[in-house]
Design a protein around this motif. Structure first.
Motif, mmCIF file in Angstrom:
data_model
loop_
_atom_site.group_PDB
_atom_site.id
_atom_site.type_symbol
_atom_site.label_atom_id
_atom_site.label_comp_id
_atom_site.label_asym_id
_atom_site.label_seq_id
_atom_site.Cartn_x
_atom_site.Cartn_y
_atom_site.Cartn_z
ATOM 1 N N VAL A 1 2.914 3.585 3.124
ATOM 2 C CA VAL A 1 3.353 2.748 2.018
ATOM 3 C C VAL A 1 4.793 2.317 2.335
ATOM 4 N N TYR A 2 5.019 1.033 2.301
ATOM 5 C CA TYR A 2 6.330 0.482 2.626
ATOM 6 C C TYR A 2 7.064 0.115 1.342
ATOM 7 N N TYR A 3 8.330 0.541 1.276
ATOM 8 C CA TYR A 3 9.141 0.321 0.087
ATOM 9 C C TYR A 3 10.373 -0.524 0.437
ATOM 10 N N THR B 1 4.130 -1.088 -1.065
ATOM 11 C CA THR B 1 2.957 -1.849 -0.656
ATOM 12 C C THR B 1 2.303 -1.145 0.528
ATOM 13 N N GLN B 2 0.983 -1.042 0.482
ATOM 14 C CA GLN B 2 0.254 -0.296 1.505
ATOM 15 C C GLN B 2 0.054 -1.132 2.756
ATOM 16 N N GLY C 1 2.866 -8.864 0.383
ATOM 17 C CA GLY C 1 2.446 -8.672 1.766
ATOM 18 C C GLY C 1 1.726 -7.351 1.898
ATOM 19 N N GLY C 2 1.575 -6.887 3.093
ATOM 20 C CA GLY C 2 0.857 -5.652 3.332
ATOM 21 C C GLY C 2 -0.637 -5.910 3.412
ATOM 22 N N GLY C 3 -1.384 -4.843 3.635
ATOM 23 C CA GLY C 3 -2.822 -4.955 3.738
ATOM 24 C C GLY C 3 -3.365 -4.223 4.943
#
Length: 122
Positions: A91-93, A116-117, A8-10
């Motif tokens: 950035v998600y961890y 993920t950014q 995911g992310g973006g």
């Protein structure tokens, strides 16, 4: 050893939505907590949301906008992010804590995903 794989992310416009997913694999016997943290440039890593056997806990700045959920059968955790703001850019961890092992050994683990950014910008 317990591994975490995030997806995911973006890039999304303000007001938009994104969904992050994290899958844990390895010799997992039990999971105590699954959560999401984030780190913006120049800032410390901070808690976004966590889910335990006792329920969920959210940072004040995401309450009402983000929802954390888990699938115990698949050892996955997701973060649904709605009404995204530019200040959510980070950035998600993924983080998972629990007990790993076999019938012979067991030990506590505290594993992190690769990050993920998430970028919120028009």
């Amino acid at each position: 050893q317990v591994q975490l794989v995030e997806s995911g992310g973006g890039l999304v416009q303000p007001g938009g939505s994104l969904r992050l997913s994290c899958a844990a694999s390895g010799s997992i016997l039990s999971i105590n907590a699954m959560g999401w943290y984030r780190q913006a440039p120049g800032k410390q890593r901070e808690l976004v949301a966590v889910i335990t056997g006792g329920g969920t806990n959210y940072a004040d700045y995401v309450k009402g906008r983000f929802t954390i959920s888990r699938d115990n059968t698949k050892n996955t955790v997701a973060l649904q992010m709605n009404s995204l703001k530019p200040e959510d850019t980070a950035v998600y961890y993924c983080n998972v804590r629990g007990i790993s092992g076999t019938t012979i050994w067991r030990q506590a683990f505290d594993s992190w995903g690769q990050g993920t950014q998430v970028t919120v910008s028009s």
